[in-house]
Design a protein around this motif. Structure first.
Motif, short mmCIF file in Angstrom:
data_model
loop_
_atom_site.label_atom_id
_atom_site.label_comp_id
_atom_site.label_asym_id
_atom_site.label_seq_id
_atom_site.Cartn_x
_atom_site.Cartn_y
_atom_site.Cartn_z
N SER A 54 0.84 -1.24 0.09
CA SER A 54 0.15 -0.26 -0.10
C SER A 54 0.89 1.07 0.01
N GLY A 55 0.32 2.37 -0.28
CA GLY A 55 0.91 3.70 -0.34
C GLY A 55 2.23 3.54 -1.36
N ALA A 56 3.35 4.12 -0.74
CA ALA A 56 4.62 4.04 -1.76
C ALA A 56 5.42 2.64 -1.75
N ASP A 57 4.72 1.69 -0.75
CA ASP A 57 5.14 0.54 -1.00
C ASP A 57 4.48 -0.46 -2.02
N ALA A 58 3.32 -0.03 -2.49
CA ALA A 58 2.60 -0.70 -3.36
C ALA A 58 3.29 -0.98 -4.88
N HIS A 59 3.18 -2.30 -5.23
CA HIS A 59 3.94 -2.68 -6.50
C HIS A 59 3.15 -3.93 -6.93
N PRO A 60 3.14 -4.31 -8.48
CA PRO A 60 2.78 -5.24 -8.98
C PRO A 60 3.69 -6.39 -8.84
N ILE A 61 3.01 -7.49 -8.84
CA ILE A 61 3.76 -8.87 -8.89
C ILE A 61 2.97 -9.74 -9.72
N VAL A 62 3.92 -10.74 -10.52
CA VAL A 62 3.05 -11.72 -11.45
C VAL A 62 3.88 -13.01 -10.94
N LEU A 63 2.81 -14.10 -10.75
CA LEU A 63 3.37 -15.39 -10.08
C LEU A 63 2.91 -16.49 -10.92
N PRO A 64 3.67 -17.51 -11.30
CA PRO A 64 3.33 -18.48 -11.92
C PRO A 64 2.75 -19.37 -10.82
N THR A 65 1.55 -20.07 -11.39
CA THR A 65 0.91 -21.05 -10.45
C THR A 65 -0.07 -22.14 -11.27
N ALA A 66 -0.21 -23.25 -10.55
CA ALA A 66 -1.06 -24.22 -11.19
C ALA A 66 -2.58 -23.74 -11.18
N PHE A 67 -3.35 -24.36 -11.77
CA PHE A 67 -4.65 -23.90 -11.87
C PHE A 67 -5.82 -25.01 -12.30
N ALA A 68 -6.91 -24.85 -12.40
CA ALA A 68 -7.82 -25.94 -12.72
C ALA A 68 -9.21 -24.90 -13.15
N ILE A 69 -10.07 -25.44 -14.06
CA ILE A 69 -11.42 -24.70 -14.50
C ILE A 69 -12.50 -25.96 -14.07
N ASP A 70 -13.56 -25.17 -13.63
CA ASP A 70 -14.74 -26.15 -13.47
C ASP A 70 -15.90 -25.34 -14.17
N LEU A 71 -16.35 -25.71 -15.40
CA LEU A 71 -17.37 -25.14 -16.16
C LEU A 71 -18.57 -25.05 -15.56
N ASP A 72 -18.94 -25.87 -14.71
CA ASP A 72 -20.01 -26.00 -13.58
C ASP A 72 -20.04 -25.34 -12.42
N GLY A 73 -18.92 -24.55 -12.29
CA GLY A 73 -18.53 -23.91 -10.90
C GLY A 73 -19.57 -22.83 -10.71
N PRO A 74 -19.59 -22.30 -9.22
CA PRO A 74 -20.75 -21.33 -9.10
C PRO A 74 -20.30 -20.04 -9.51
N ASP A 75 -19.41 -19.77 -10.12
CA ASP A 75 -19.24 -18.34 -10.67
C ASP A 75 -19.54 -18.14 -12.16
N GLN A 76 -19.61 -16.84 -12.39
CA GLN A 76 -20.46 -16.62 -13.76
C GLN A 76 -19.70 -17.09 -15.03
N CYS A 77 -20.12 -18.05 -15.95
CA CYS A 77 -19.52 -18.73 -16.82
C CYS A 77 -18.33 -19.58 -16.52
N GLY A 78 -18.57 -20.29 -15.56
CA GLY A 78 -17.52 -21.23 -14.74
C GLY A 78 -16.56 -20.69 -13.90
N THR A 79 -15.59 -21.49 -13.46
CA THR A 79 -15.03 -20.88 -12.40
C THR A 79 -13.38 -21.33 -12.44
N LEU A 80 -12.36 -20.58 -12.53
CA LEU A 80 -11.17 -21.00 -12.39
C LEU A 80 -10.56 -20.82 -11.01
N TYR A 81 -9.73 -21.96 -10.85
CA TYR A 81 -9.40 -22.10 -9.24
C TYR A 81 -7.82 -21.95 -9.41
N LEU A 82 -7.33 -21.24 -8.32
CA LEU A 82 -5.92 -21.16 -8.06
C LEU A 82 -5.69 -21.52 -6.60
N HIS A 83 -4.55 -21.73 -6.25
CA HIS A 83 -4.08 -22.29 -4.91
C HIS A 83 -2.89 -21.67 -4.41
#
Length: 237
Positions: A54-83
């Protein structure tokens, strides 16, 4: 089940909002949502982009991660999960603002007849939205199983149940697939006619993922299980 939206046709098409609408390179835009689903089912690594601090210390980060999708998930148009670990700073702050998840597969290197027309063949998707932290025990367990099975299909059914300690140490983020865009490029270079006439070679080098034979751990017992061997064969094919 996925929640329908009020925007007409949003279940079948991409780029429903200004944040994901493609500007440059519209000729490479993929409009069909089912092509996004197919691509996400094949790709293996996502990159999560968000702001931390936050403030002057705020900065972007980009992190690689495993994922999965559930097209019948509870979110709009399906769900992408990250852990991730519950102790991760990025995971604690992610639900407070929008995040960007990018998934890319490199399919080839394009050799043009000029430096300007060198390029890459690829498939790439961008999903933007405000994620939610998955608190429901059953949904979190299902999401973790989906992530394992995304790497090695059928693997989760062969494993012991996760312990309470393991579940307590693991957090899961869910992001709806509603706000997404996809681009793809294939084929050779788009060289200028005068450059082609010079006679310099042009074309592309196809690239693909391949796997080696499974390597057993020092303590492994018995034959390589079918889920692992089938995945190795599938990636090598």
């Amino acid at each position: 089940m996925s929640t329908a939206t009020d925007a007409p046709g949003i279940a079948d098409t991409l780029s429903p909002t200004a944040r994901t609408r493609i500007g440059r390179g519209r000729n490479r835009m993929v409009a069909e949502r089912d092509r996004l689903h197919t691509f996400l089912a094949e790709a293996l690594v996502a990159h999560l982009g968000l702001m931390v601090g936050s403030g002057a210390d705020a900065h972007p980060i980009v992190l690689p991660t495993a994922f999965a999708i559930d097209l019948d998930g509870p979110d709009q148009c399906g769900t992408l999960y990250l852990h991730g670990s519950v102790g991760a700073r990025w995971l604690r702050t992610a639900p407070d603002a929008s995040i960007c998840v990018t998934v890319t597969e490199l399919d080839g290197l394009v050799a043009g007849r000029s430096a300007f027309h060198h390029s890459m063949n690829y498939r790439s998707a961008v999903i933007i939205g405000r994620p939610r932290l998955v608190d429901d025990h059953d949904e979190r367990q299902r999401a973790l199983d989906l992530i394992v099975d995304h790497m090695i299909p059928g693997r989760s059914a062969t494993l012991r149940p996760s312990t309470r300690k393991e579940l307590a140490a693991t957090a899961v983020l869910a992001l709806g697939l509603v706000e997404a865009s996809m681009k793809a490029r294939d084929g050779g270079p788009g060289d200028e006619p005068e450059d082609i006439e010079v006679g310099v070679w042009g074309g592309h080098i196809p690239l693909r993922r391949v796997s080696g034979a499974p390597v057993p751990d020092d303590d492994a017992r018995g034959q390589v299980p079918a889920d692992v061997s089938n995945r190795a064969v599938g990636l090598a094919g």
